[in-house]
Design a protein around this motif. Structure first.
Motif, PDB file in Angstrom:
ATOM      1  N   VAL A 177      -8.022   4.431  -4.750  1.00  0.00           N
ATOM      2  CA  VAL A 177      -8.150   3.276  -5.649  1.00  0.00           C
ATOM      3  C   VAL A 177      -9.525   2.659  -5.430  1.00  0.00           C
ATOM      4  N   ASP A 178     -10.059   2.045  -6.459  1.00  0.00           N
ATOM      5  CA  ASP A 178     -11.356   1.382  -6.348  1.00  0.00           C
ATOM      6  C   ASP A 178     -11.241   0.052  -5.619  1.00  0.00           C
ATOM      7  N   LYS A 179     -10.066  -0.569  -5.726  1.00  0.00           N
ATOM      8  CA  LYS A 179      -9.829  -1.839  -5.051  1.00  0.00           C
ATOM      9  C   LYS A 179      -8.341  -1.979  -4.793  1.00  0.00           C
ATOM     10  N   PHE A 180      -7.991  -2.548  -3.652  1.00  0.00           N
ATOM     11  CA  PHE A 180      -6.599  -2.842  -3.346  1.00  0.00           C
ATOM     12  C   PHE A 180      -6.497  -4.258  -2.825  1.00  0.00           C
ATOM     13  N   SER A 181      -5.758  -5.099  -3.522  1.00  0.00           N
ATOM     14  CA  SER A 181      -5.565  -6.492  -3.131  1.00  0.00           C
ATOM     15  C   SER A 181      -6.917  -7.177  -2.889  1.00  0.00           C
ATOM     16  N   ASP A 182      -7.158  -7.679  -1.658  1.00  0.00           N
ATOM     17  CA  ASP A 182      -8.400  -8.417  -1.407  1.00  0.00           C
ATOM     18  C   ASP A 182      -9.482  -7.552  -0.763  1.00  0.00           C
ATOM     19  N   SER A 183      -9.362  -6.228  -0.882  1.00  0.00           N
ATOM     20  CA  SER A 183     -10.364  -5.344  -0.257  1.00  0.00           C
ATOM     21  C   SER A 183     -11.749  -5.603  -0.835  1.00  0.00           C
ATOM     22  N   ASN A 184     -12.753  -5.414   0.008  1.00  0.00           N
ATOM     23  CA  ASN A 184     -14.137  -5.528  -0.454  1.00  0.00           C
ATOM     24  C   ASN A 184     -14.977  -4.341  -0.017  1.00  0.00           C
ATOM     25  N   GLY A 185     -14.290  -3.248   0.305  1.00  0.00           N
ATOM     26  CA  GLY A 185     -14.970  -2.041   0.743  1.00  0.00           C
ATOM     27  C   GLY A 185     -13.965  -1.111   1.398  1.00  0.00           C
ATOM     28  N   ILE A 186     -14.442  -0.218   2.250  1.00  0.00           N
ATOM     29  CA  ILE A 186     -13.573   0.684   2.994  1.00  0.00           C
ATOM     30  C   ILE A 186     -13.975   0.657   4.469  1.00  0.00           C
ATOM     31  N   VAL A 187     -13.069   1.114   5.314  1.00  0.00           N
ATOM     32  CA  VAL A 187     -13.377   1.318   6.733  1.00  0.00           C
ATOM     33  C   VAL A 187     -13.761   2.783   6.897  1.00  0.00           C
ATOM     34  N   ASN A 188     -14.921   3.019   7.461  1.00  0.00           N
ATOM     35  CA  ASN A 188     -15.396   4.395   7.639  1.00  0.00           C
ATOM     36  C   ASN A 188     -14.607   5.058   8.775  1.00  0.00           C
ATOM     37  N   LEU A 189     -13.752   5.987   8.429  1.00  0.00           N
ATOM     38  CA  LEU A 189     -12.926   6.683   9.418  1.00  0.00           C
ATOM     39  C   LEU A 189     -13.479   8.045   9.794  1.00  0.00           C
TER      40      LEU A 189
ATOM     41  N   VAL B 194       0.820  -1.203   0.000  1.00  0.00           N
ATOM     42  CA  VAL B 194       0.000   0.000   0.000  1.00  0.00           C
ATOM     43  C   VAL B 194       0.861   1.262   0.000  1.00  0.00           C
ATOM     44  N   ASP B 195       1.985   1.250   0.696  1.00  0.00           N
ATOM     45  CA  ASP B 195       2.846   2.430   0.712  1.00  0.00           C
ATOM     46  C   ASP B 195       3.374   2.749  -0.674  1.00  0.00           C
ATOM     47  N   GLN B 196       3.647   1.703  -1.473  1.00  0.00           N
ATOM     48  CA  GLN B 196       4.180   1.922  -2.802  1.00  0.00           C
ATOM     49  C   GLN B 196       3.087   2.280  -3.817  1.00  0.00           C
ATOM     50  N   VAL B 197       1.857   1.868  -3.546  1.00  0.00           N
ATOM     51  CA  VAL B 197       0.731   2.365  -4.348  1.00  0.00           C
ATOM     52  C   VAL B 197       0.653   3.880  -4.192  1.00  0.00           C
TER      53      VAL B 197
ATOM     54  N   ASN C 249      11.014  -7.818   4.796  1.00  0.00           N
ATOM     55  CA  ASN C 249      10.558  -6.673   4.007  1.00  0.00           C
ATOM     56  C   ASN C 249       9.038  -6.565   4.053  1.00  0.00           C
ATOM     57  N   ILE C 250       8.529  -5.399   4.422  1.00  0.00           N
ATOM     58  CA  ILE C 250       7.084  -5.192   4.339  1.00  0.00           C
ATOM     59  C   ILE C 250       6.721  -4.294   3.168  1.00  0.00           C
ATOM     60  N   SER C 251       7.707  -3.613   2.593  1.00  0.00           N
ATOM     61  CA  SER C 251       7.454  -2.703   1.482  1.00  0.00           C
ATOM     62  C   SER C 251       7.873  -3.354   0.171  1.00  0.00           C
ATOM     63  N   TRP C 252       6.936  -3.427  -0.790  1.00  0.00           N
ATOM     64  CA  TRP C 252       7.187  -4.065  -2.082  1.00  0.00           C
ATOM     65  C   TRP C 252       6.801  -3.107  -3.204  1.00  0.00           C
ATOM     66  N   ARG C 253       7.805  -2.740  -4.013  1.00  0.00           N
ATOM     67  CA  ARG C 253       7.552  -1.838  -5.145  1.00  0.00           C
ATOM     68  C   ARG C 253       6.714  -2.529  -6.210  1.00  0.00           C
ATOM     69  N   THR C 254       7.029  -3.780  -6.501  1.00  0.00           N
ATOM     70  CA  THR C 254       6.249  -4.627  -7.388  1.00  0.00           C
ATOM     71  C   THR C 254       6.151  -5.998  -6.729  1.00  0.00           C
ATOM     72  N   GLU C 255       5.454  -6.924  -7.358  1.00  0.00           N
ATOM     73  CA  GLU C 255       5.285  -8.252  -6.756  1.00  0.00           C
ATOM     74  C   GLU C 255       6.588  -9.022  -6.669  1.00  0.00           C
ATOM     75  N   ARG C 256       7.621  -8.588  -7.390  1.00  0.00           N
ATOM     76  CA  ARG C 256       8.914  -9.271  -7.353  1.00  0.00           C
ATOM     77  C   ARG C 256      10.045  -8.397  -6.810  1.00  0.00           C
ATOM     78  N   SER C 257       9.713  -7.198  -6.343  1.00  0.00           N
ATOM     79  CA  SER C 257      10.766  -6.256  -5.935  1.00  0.00           C
ATOM     80  C   SER C 257      10.518  -5.662  -4.555  1.00  0.00           C
ATOM     81  N   PRO C 258      11.003  -6.328  -3.497  1.00  0.00           N
ATOM     82  CA  PRO C 258      10.915  -5.726  -2.160  1.00  0.00           C
ATOM     83  C   PRO C 258      11.897  -4.572  -2.030  1.00  0.00           C
ATOM     84  N   LEU C 259      11.574  -3.617  -1.172  1.00  0.00           N
ATOM     85  CA  LEU C 259      12.443  -2.466  -0.936  1.00  0.00           C
ATOM     86  C   LEU C 259      13.165  -2.643   0.395  1.00  0.00           C
TER      87      LEU C 259
END
Length: 459
Positions: free
Chosen positions: A446-458, A142-145, A183-193
């Motif tokens: 974004v309309d969708k991120f990974s396995d999201s199915n909605g948003i958390v109302n903050l 998400v950080d790299q998105v 690594n928790i930060s991934w620029r792409t699916e094959r490239s951790p930062l």
């Protein structure tokens, strides 16, 4: 430099390539316009003041949930338990979430490796491919998105920090590559930062001159020998700037420069870790990093505060330790490895030790929250303009569960986040729903991120 037209990218420059970004000042006006989204009210509100930033802080080996989950049935009237008592003063600036799930961290037929999966999935929501070879595959984090969409607005697209080096290869957890565990930060699916673990190196990134002349080796050696402060190099420009600022901005500039000099002093005087030190048997830290773990974390938190304060970046990730860290906490009179005692098997003694470690991590978190809340910005504080997520991809470390995770968030997101709540979400709610809500507030919807199915109302 009239106080009416100071550019957000103004930097103080001095001799030997020294440069200082400035904190957000009233004279700079409002932040850059946010990208419009479906919820234009949120976008407009966030765009009206200083920029909105987000940070993600990961703690390993899960949590002693009995001492984590707030008590009480009301959303706003709840009591913090033992682990979060050190940050009780920030109760009104936080949201605690119950019910968030990290589906990508479950085995899904891949067997063991929950620690590796919990780290790899934490910011991606993806289920990493089980391999210890070169064919790694995860997902964009998400950080790299966000960095992809708003990184051009700052000197650094993002910062990846931690207390243990990121591995480049090897097997670390039941057939999973060490790349997943560190690594928790991934620029792409094959490239951790990879993470930066040395506070001095982070300081140099923040205050080095990307555009001007660089320090030659002789100048660098002379500056190190003389312990010359970056403030000494830029003080003439700082004086000129101060003469053109209003009273409130002068105060902010003085406080900021004091903070920079204080950090420089601590960096210069910090005891270094001996290369033969083995307090952290799973990942010894190199020479040049503070010997004491707590000071190491605090210095990195100070770097985070400066990075946000100067708008050098709006996106930071931080790992307290790598997955499955077996660090002992001798300062807490705990000689056992953290990972080992997380497999408590119901032992009250081990559970008490886990709770004590969890409590200590939150004590360190208090340092970051205090620093950020003390930085005045706009009509509030730096913390008011941030969203700082704290938590783990594992709930109970003994059972390796990835649902009802220990997750909380601090800061007001530029006035778009309603705080002081314990949000009890439906069990199984994707953690990525929270991330979608955060992306919207930093201007990267974004309309969708990974396995999201909605948003958390903050709101």
């Amino acid at each position: 430099m009239s106080h009416k037209n100071i550019s957000r990218r103004t930097m103080l420059r001095g001799a030997c390539g020294a440069a200082m970004a400035l904190p957000w000042l009233e004279a700079m006006g409002t932040a850059a316009p946010m990208i419009t989204s479906a919820n234009s009210t949120i976008a407009r509100k966030a765009a009206a003041g200083p920029p909105v930033r987000m940070a993600f802080l990961y703690v390993p080996n899960g949590m002693h949930m009995q001492d984590w989950t707030p008590s009480g049935n009301s959303e706003t009237k709840f009591e913090l338990q033992k682990i979060m008592q050190p940050i009780a003063d920030f109760r009104d600036q936080m949201n605690v979430f119950t019910g968030l799930t990290l589906d990508g961290a479950f085995a899904h037929g891949d067997g063991g490796g929950d620690h590796a999966r919990s780290v790899a999935s934490f910011l991606t929501g993806s289920h990493p491919k089980k391999t210890n070879g070169n064919d790694i595959r995860n997902g964009q984090s998400v950080d790299q998105v966000a960095a992809e969409r708003i990184g051009h607005l700052t000197r650094l697209k993002s910062l990846e920090l931690g207390t243990q080096d990121s591995a480049q290869a090897g097997q670390c957890d039941s057939g999973y590559s060490c790349l997943y565990t560190s690594n928790i930060s991934w620029r792409t699916e094959r490239s951790p930062l990879a993470k930066e673990i040395n506070p001095a190196s982070v300081f140099d990134r923040l205050f080095g001159d990307d555009d001007g002349p660089q320090l030659d080796p002789r100048s660098m050696a002379r500056r190190e020998r003389d312990r010359k402060s970056v403030l000494d190099f830029v003080q003439q420009e700082a004086k000129i700037l101060s003469n053109n600022l209003g009273v409130e901005d002068k105060r902010k500039l003085e406080e900021y420069m004091y903070a920079v000099r204080d950090i420089e002093r601590r960096l210069a005087s910090t005891e270094k870790l001996d290369e033969n030190e083995r307090d952290v048997p799973d990942a010894p830290r190199p020479v040049g990093v503070p010997a004491e773990y707590g000071e190491h974390v605090k210095l990195l938190f100070d770097m985070m505060t400066l990075a946000f304060q100067t708008d050098s970046t709006r996106i930071i990730s931080f790992m307290y330790s790598n997955a499955g860290s077996n660090r002992p906490y001798k300062n807490l009179s705990i000689k056992d490895g953290h990972h080992n005692i997380s497999h408590h098997g119901g032992s009250r003694e081990k559970q008490a030790k886990i709770s004590t470690i969890n409590h200590y991590h939150v004590t360190l978190l208090r340092h970051l929250l205090t620093r950020m809340s003390n930085v005045r910005e706009g009509g509030g504080s730096l913390l008011d303009n941030c969203m700082v997520v704290y938590g783990s991809g594992i709930a109970d470390g003994n059972s390796h569960t990835h649902k009802d995770l220990p997750i909380c968030m601090f800061g007001g997101g530029g006035g778009t986040v309603k705080t002081g709540r314990h949000l009890r979400l439906k069990s199984g709610t994707p953690l990525t729903n929270l991330y979608r809500s955060m992306l919207e507030r930093v201007g990267a919807p974004v309309d969708k991120f990974s396995d999201s199915n909605g948003i958390v109302n903050l709101s």
